[in-house]
Every structure is written in C-alpha cells, then in structure tokens.
Enzyme design. Structure first.
Site, PDB file in Angstrom:
ATOM      1  CG  ASP A 125       6.281   0.018   0.610  1.00 37.47           C
ATOM      2  OD1 ASP A 125       6.033  -1.172   2.363  1.00 37.47           O
ATOM      3  OD2 ASP A 125       6.859   0.931   0.768  1.00 37.47           O
ATOM      4  CG  ASP A 185       6.107  -2.412   8.643  1.00 39.34           C
ATOM      5  OD1 ASP A 185       6.442  -2.978   8.728  1.00 39.34           O
ATOM      6  OD2 ASP A 185       5.944  -0.985   8.066  1.00 39.34           O
TER       7      ASP A 185
HETATM    8  N1  GLY Z   1       5.002   0.060   6.221  1.00 34.03           N
HETATM    9  C1  GLY Z   1       4.851   1.134   6.586  1.00 34.03           C
HETATM   10  C2  GLY Z   1       4.343   1.697   7.964  1.00 34.03           C
HETATM   11  O1  GLY Z   1       3.517   0.712   8.543  1.00 34.03           O
HETATM   12  O2  GLY Z   1       4.580   2.831   8.592  1.00 34.03           O
END
Ligand code: GLY
Length: 410
Positions: A125, A185
């Site tokens: 992330d 994501d």
């Molecule tokens: N990256 C996690 C979400 O979109 O909830």
C-alpha cells in the site's frame, strides 16, 4: 503547477449560486468552499479524538482520520494503515486549489508522520500512503526531501516484486489461504513507481510497474472486462492458483471499487507509457461499468455490481469518486468518446454534491457519506470513508483543470 488564489473570491461567490437542478452553478468552487469550512471543523474533531486515545493508540501514534465507527466516533489510524496518506493528500489538494499557506502548513504537518512508512516492506500500500501525501507534496512544493522519501518508498515497494509471477505481492495476511495474493487495488500503487523512476533515473522501477500492469491485465479480468479482486499465484511456478474476492460479494462478482481501481490504474499506465493496450483496457473497463444494468441513474454504484439485494444495497461513493478521476483523464486520450467520459464524470460529481455530501459542521468533518470498505465482512458499510473524500477533491481539481487548460493531469 498552478495555484488559484486569485480565483478564490469569485469562486466562492459563484459557489453560492444554486441552479434549478439543485446542484450549484460552479460545482468546483462550491465544493472547495464547503471543504474549506468542513476540514477546519475536521481539525477540531481530530483534536477531540486525540484527547480520548488509549495508551496503545498513543504508542501506535495514530493521527489520520479514516472513517466513522459504528458507535459514531471518529476513527484515527497510524501511518502503517493503508489509509494514512489520504487526509494529508486532501490538505495538499486544498493548498493546490486555494494557494493559502494555512493549508500548506497543515499538509506539511499531517504528511510528516507518514515518512516512517518508506522502509515498511510489509505492504503493497506504499502508493496509497506515500504518493497521496508526499507525492502531492512534492508536486506542489518541489521539496527535495519529499522527493527522497518518494524514491526510497518506491525502492521498498519494489522488493515485493516476484519475478516468477511478474507482479508485486499485495498482502502477507491469510497465508493459509493464499501463497502470493495480488489485488486489483495494487494498480494504484504503480504511480509511485513511475514517478520514482523519473526522479531517480532507475528504470527498473518503471519496468516493474509495466510488468505488474501486464500480468494483472492477463489474469485479473474476465471476458467482459470485469475484474476479480484477488488473484493468488504459486510463488515457485508463477501459475495462477485462485481467483477470489476479499471485499466483494462473491468470487465471481464485480466489486465496485475494484473496477474503479482498474479504470484509474490503466488510464494512468497509458499516460506513463503511451502503450495502447493500457488505453484499450481502460476503455473496456469503462464500458463494463457504464453498460452494467446494476449501475443506478445517478452513477453512484452499489458496493458490488452483483450485490444480491440490489436495489436495496448500500452505494459506494468512493468507487464513484475514483471513477470520476479516471474518466476526466480518459477523456483526454479516448478522444472519440471524450464527451461521454466527461459527461459521466460530471454527473458523478453532481450526484455526490446533491445527495451524498456530509452535513456541514457534522459527520466528524468528512466531506462525503455512503461509502463501503468491505461489504463482504460487514466492515465500514455505508459510512464516510477518507479515500472517498480524497478522490472527490481530486476529481474536482481534474475537472477544473480540464475545463481551463484541456488537461486533467495534476
Ligand atoms: N485497497 C483496499 C480497498 O480498496 O478497500
């Protein structure tokens, strides 16, 4: 980079005028005027939440708003949370729009705690955390210390790239279920790699981003261009083991925010590479979203395109806001459909403004309501969530820039 300080008095005036449709005449000015007031209120909410922290939270140095909890309280998170960069990013967007040093100082203050993430290799992330905070900060200030954080963070993220798979490993949790999970994501984290490659001259960072995007294009999408959430790979052979969901309704359903991450990700990859395959992918994803019979007329999707109780299912404003950001930029590249993309993005912003905006001096200082974190695990359902606000402001800036300069690139 352009600052719009001179436009503010006029913008605030225009923001006050309502059209017959119920949406303000100047939707950008209206929303930034609202955000100016609401985020000042958010600081008081953050201060009160800080007063109530327990010892463990103090040790963890929580500081950034994420959502409103079921008990109505404001949830603050630490830098290691994937959402820690969004609030600092919003403050940079406020500075970008207003040119006001107040917002710059606030942005600097809330960006600083994220720096420790630059060496955290335990997560994919990094882009969400560091690019939204330091990335915007660097773009708007040219501060070389910010540049250094971006490059170091990208190098850390690159350590998660698995050669055999051809992708960056997303998560380390659920090891009993997945060997090497890669989630849609993760397309969003590639922007950090592209930027760091340009700033450092280290082309391996760019190569990793391109390879990841190609592997994802090959394995994450169904023939109708909807995407799986999680694809799990065998780390030894690189073969696909599972195609799953984690936050969506079902393995074979299309989780709404996942479709939005893909649309934004491939539009951005086209900007960075000029590779037409990426542009075509973005166009196909957009077609999936807007051809979906489950998409409501106001263009704010339900949390999953196959959620079983549609039309009695929560909407996900965050997915709509991310989609609007992507569509403004896509309208620059897909000229044939430019008007359609822009009209849809405008409609999303109008819908959010008219029907999904938070109450002023309430709702813990959030800008928008009605997002869903994970419908699958009944977590953060139908609540304000920080990334919806961040991408809402980004989309407004992109709209303004597109209409003024013909480019939606910030
Ligand atoms: N990256 C996690 C979400 O979109 O909830």
């Amino acid at each position: 980079m352009k600052l719009y300080s001179l436009l503010i008095p006029m913008a605030l005036l225009m923001g006050g005028c309502a059209q017959k449709t119920g949406t303000p005449e100047n939707i950008v000015a209206d929303n930034f005027a609202f955000a100016d007031r609401q985020l000042r209120f958010a600081f008081t909410e953050i201060d009160s939440a800080m007063q109530r922290l327990d010892e463990r939270q103090k040790e963890n140095m929580v500081f950034a708003p994420r959502n409103i909890q079921p008990d109505g309280s404001l949830r603050l998170v630490a830098s290691r949370d994937w959402c820690s960069g969004f609030f600092p990013g919003e403050l940079w967007y406020m500075y970008e729009y207003t040119g006001d040093d107040f917002w710059k100082q606030k942005a600097i203050e809330f960006t600083a705690p994220v720096e420790r993430e630059k060496t955290n290799a335990g997560t994919h992330d990094m882009g969400f955390k560091v690019y939204c905070s330091f990335g915007n900060g660097y773009r708007l200030t040219n501060d070389s210390t910010y540049r250094d954080v971006i490059i170091e963070s990208a190098r850390t993220l690159a350590t998660r790239f698995k050669d055999k798979v051809g992708a960056i490993r997303s998560w380390d949790h659920n090891r009993d279920k997945w060997q090497c999970p890669v989630i849609i994501d993760n397309m969003m984290n590639l922007e950090l790699l592209f930027e760091a490659a340009k700033e450092s001259g280290d082309s391996t960072l760019r190569d990793i981003a391109v390879k990841h995007a190609k592997t994802t294009m090959k394995n994450h999408f169904r023939p109708d261009y909807s995407s799986y959430h999680v694809v799990d790979y065998d780390t030894i052979t690189g073969q696909v083991l599972h195609k799953h969901t984690h936050q969506g309704y079902a393995h074979e359903s299309a989780w709404s925010r996942g479709q939005a991450w893909g649309l934004y990700g491939y539009t951005m990859c086209y900007r960075e590479t000029g590779d037409k395959e990426f542009l075509n992918q973005a166009k196909h994803i957009s077609d999936y979203i807007f051809d979906s019979p489950a998409l409501p007329d106001d263009l704010i999707p339900y949390w999953d395109y196959q959620a079983p109780g549609i039309p009695n299912e929560p909407r996900d404003v965050s997915a709509a806001a991310v989609t609007a950001c992507a569509l403004y930029e896509l309208s620059m590249y897909d000229r044939e459909n430019a008007e359609t993309h822009k009209r849809r993005a405008d409609k999303i912003l109008e819908s959010i403004t008219a029907h999904y905006r938070a109450k002023e001096n309430a709702d813990r200082g959030f800008l928008t309501l009605h997002s869903v974190g994970s419908g699958n695990s009944n977590s953060e359902v139908d609540v304000p969530i920080i990334y919806a606000d961040y991408y809402f402001l980004e989309a407004l800036l992109k709209k303004q820039k597109l209409e003024k300069d013909g480019t939606a690139i910030l």
